[in-house]
Design an enzyme around this catalytic site. Structure first.
Site, PDB file in Angstrom:
ATOM      1  N   LYS A 184       0.470  -1.258  -0.098  1.00 29.17           N
ATOM      2  CA  LYS A 184       0.393  -0.114   0.082  1.00 29.17           C
ATOM      3  C   LYS A 184       0.999   1.129   0.167  1.00 29.17           C
ATOM      4  CE  LYS A 184      -3.946  -2.372   0.049  1.00 29.17           C
ATOM      5  NZ  LYS A 184      -3.796  -3.216  -0.671  1.00 29.17           N
TER       6      LYS A 184
HETATM    7  C1  PLP Z   1      -9.141  -2.844  -1.822  1.00 27.15           C
HETATM    8  C2  PLP Z   1      -8.578  -3.635   0.378  1.00 27.15           C
HETATM    9  N1  PLP Z   1     -10.278  -4.217   0.293  1.00 27.15           N
HETATM   10  C3  PLP Z   1      -9.401  -4.564   1.809  1.00 27.15           C
HETATM   11  C4  PLP Z   1      -7.968  -4.729   1.944  1.00 27.15           C
HETATM   12  C5  PLP Z   1      -7.577  -6.336   3.196  1.00 27.15           C
HETATM   13  O1  PLP Z   1      -6.847  -4.569   3.560  1.00 27.15           O
HETATM   14  P1  PLP Z   1      -5.375  -5.945   5.001  1.00 27.15           P
HETATM   15  O2  PLP Z   1      -4.758  -6.682   3.940  1.00 27.15           O
HETATM   16  O3  PLP Z   1      -5.074  -4.724   5.457  1.00 27.15           O
HETATM   17  O4  PLP Z   1      -6.667  -6.735   5.462  1.00 27.15           O
HETATM   18  C6  PLP Z   1      -7.071  -4.638   0.650  1.00 27.15           C
HETATM   19  C7  PLP Z   1      -5.420  -5.523   1.092  1.00 27.15           C
HETATM   20  O5  PLP Z   1      -5.158  -6.096   0.354  1.00 27.15           O
HETATM   21  C8  PLP Z   1      -7.841  -4.300  -0.270  1.00 27.15           C
HETATM   22  O6  PLP Z   1      -6.708  -4.382  -1.199  1.00 27.15           O
END
Ligand code: PLP
Length: 379
Positions: A184
């Site tokens: 990210k």
């Molecule tokens: C659009 C979206 N939502 C939710 C998530 C979930 O994030 P996390 O990996 O921090 O749980 C991601 C992670 O890649 C994502 O790209």
């Protein structure tokens, strides 16, 4: 695999090492003062009244669905062109995700009209996901939600630092969720943040984050409390001081890194326009300021995507796909197509994500564009 140009890269330097070292020297590793500082800095940055750091964005999305009141028998409208976490969070509460289509080739975000058509008497919430950091049509979606008495949850995993009409994404809806996963725009390895301006939610979120307990180990360490009550069902979604220390440093670099991502995106647009005009680059006329998280392009219809990706790989360039649509997954469709989401299906099949990270050079972008031109030459 040693890539000539990887898909993403982190921007870590001596500042992150010092921040982590300071935490180690403090001998306090679980959630405490560094996390509080990170939350305050983040809330100020996005313009939210409250921010709670959590273990990842999936946890944030789950908590958001809980405070929004989702439960058994309810429906929440979600895009299918997103990471599965957006829809899983709805399912954790017992509610059913109902998938909406995207706008089209030039806007891969959830379509207002498709959302409107998906509303039923069971709908309680709309989850939007700002694809690649580009804003959904928040003014219209918020108006619709307010008219119909629905909550809006923003999956702003891609959109840390994005803005629309002078307001950061993640603070438009009732709750906003950010991810600090390692690919990210700012990262803590794993990590996330949930923000809200809602006073009642701000009371409930810390309880959900930590087992429904009324005090934390940190409060007891500081002598603020010696026992606790458990006032509801909660989880262990806590972040830790090491990751919060990384988050604070990364937040400080975000503005410059997002600027660089936007510049690189423009270099891509120009290079692709010149070398491969048959490739569509979405979001050309998007509203607002994007965090430019993803460099998504659409291959010409009929291109063999896996051969294309193989060719890019053989040229040392890592590519990816965002996303296989959720409604086509076995766990969501039972293997049968229940939905008709024509834009999502057609466009997702042509999507390719190109390398994009702040340390990329303009020359790297031109190298990728040339590799695309080569990969598109018929065999
Ligand atoms: C659009 C979206 N939502 C939710 C998530 C979930 O994030 P996390 O990996 O921090 O749980 C991601 C992670 O890649 C994502 O790209």
């Amino acid at each position: 695999m040693q890539w000539k140009i990887p898909l993403s890269d982190i921007d870590f330097g001596p500042e992150e090492k010092i921040a982590v070292d300071n935490v180690l020297q403090s001998r306090w590793l679980t959630m405490g003062s560094v996390t509080q500082e990170f939350e305050q800095a983040f809330a100020a940055y996005v313009g939210a009244k409250y921010a709670f750091a959590v273990t990842n964005a999936t946890a944030a999305l789950h908590m958001a669905c809980v405070v929004a009141g989702l439960g058994e028998g309810d429906e929440a409208i979600v895009p299918s062109l997103t990471f599965v976490a957006t829809a899983n969070a709805v399912r954790y509460t017992g509610a059913t995700p109902v998938f909406a289509d995207i706008v089209g080739e030039h806007d891969l975000n959830i379509s207002y009209h498709s959302v409107e058509n998906a509303i039923s008497e069971k709908t309680r919430a709309i989850l939007v996901m700002h694809y690649g950091g580009y804003a959904c049509d928040m003014p219209s979606i918020m108006e619709l939600a307010r008219e119909r008495g629905l909550k809006v949850i923003e999956d702003a995993a891609h959109a840390v630092g994005s803005e629309l009409d002078g307001m950061k994404l993640g603070v438009w809806g009732d709750v906003g969720c950010y991810s600090f996963f390692s690919n990210k725009n700012m990262t803590t390895g794993e990590g996330g943040m949930i923000v809200t301006n809602n006073d009642a939610y701000s009371q409930r979120l810390p309880l959900l984050r930590s087992h429904g307990m009324t005090s934390l180990t940190w409060d007891r360490h500081k002598g603020h409390a010696w026992s606790y009550d458990v006032v509801g069902l909660g989880y262990n979604y806590r972040i830790d001081e090491i990751r919060s220390a990384l988050g604070k440093v990364q937040l400080g670099k975000l503005t410059a890194n997002n600027d660089r991502r936007r510049c690189l995106t423009q270099v891509y647009r120009d290079a692709l326009q010149e070398l491969t005009p048959q490739v569509v680059v979405p979001f050309e006329n998007h509203a607002g300021i994007s965090a430019a998280h993803l460099m998504s392009v659409l291959l010409p219809a009929g291109t063999n995507r896996s051969s294309f990706m193989d060719s890019m790989k053989s040229q040392g360039i890592q590519t990816s796909i965002h996303y296989p649509p959720i409604h086509t997954f076995t766990a969501f469709s039972g293997g049968k197509a229940k939905y008709s989401l024509p834009n999502t299906e057609e466009i997702a099949a042509r999507e390719i994500t190109l390398p994009l990270y702040s340390a990329m050079s303009d020359e790297d972008v031109v190298t990728v564009a040339k590799a695309i031109a080569h990969a598109l030459i018929p065999a």
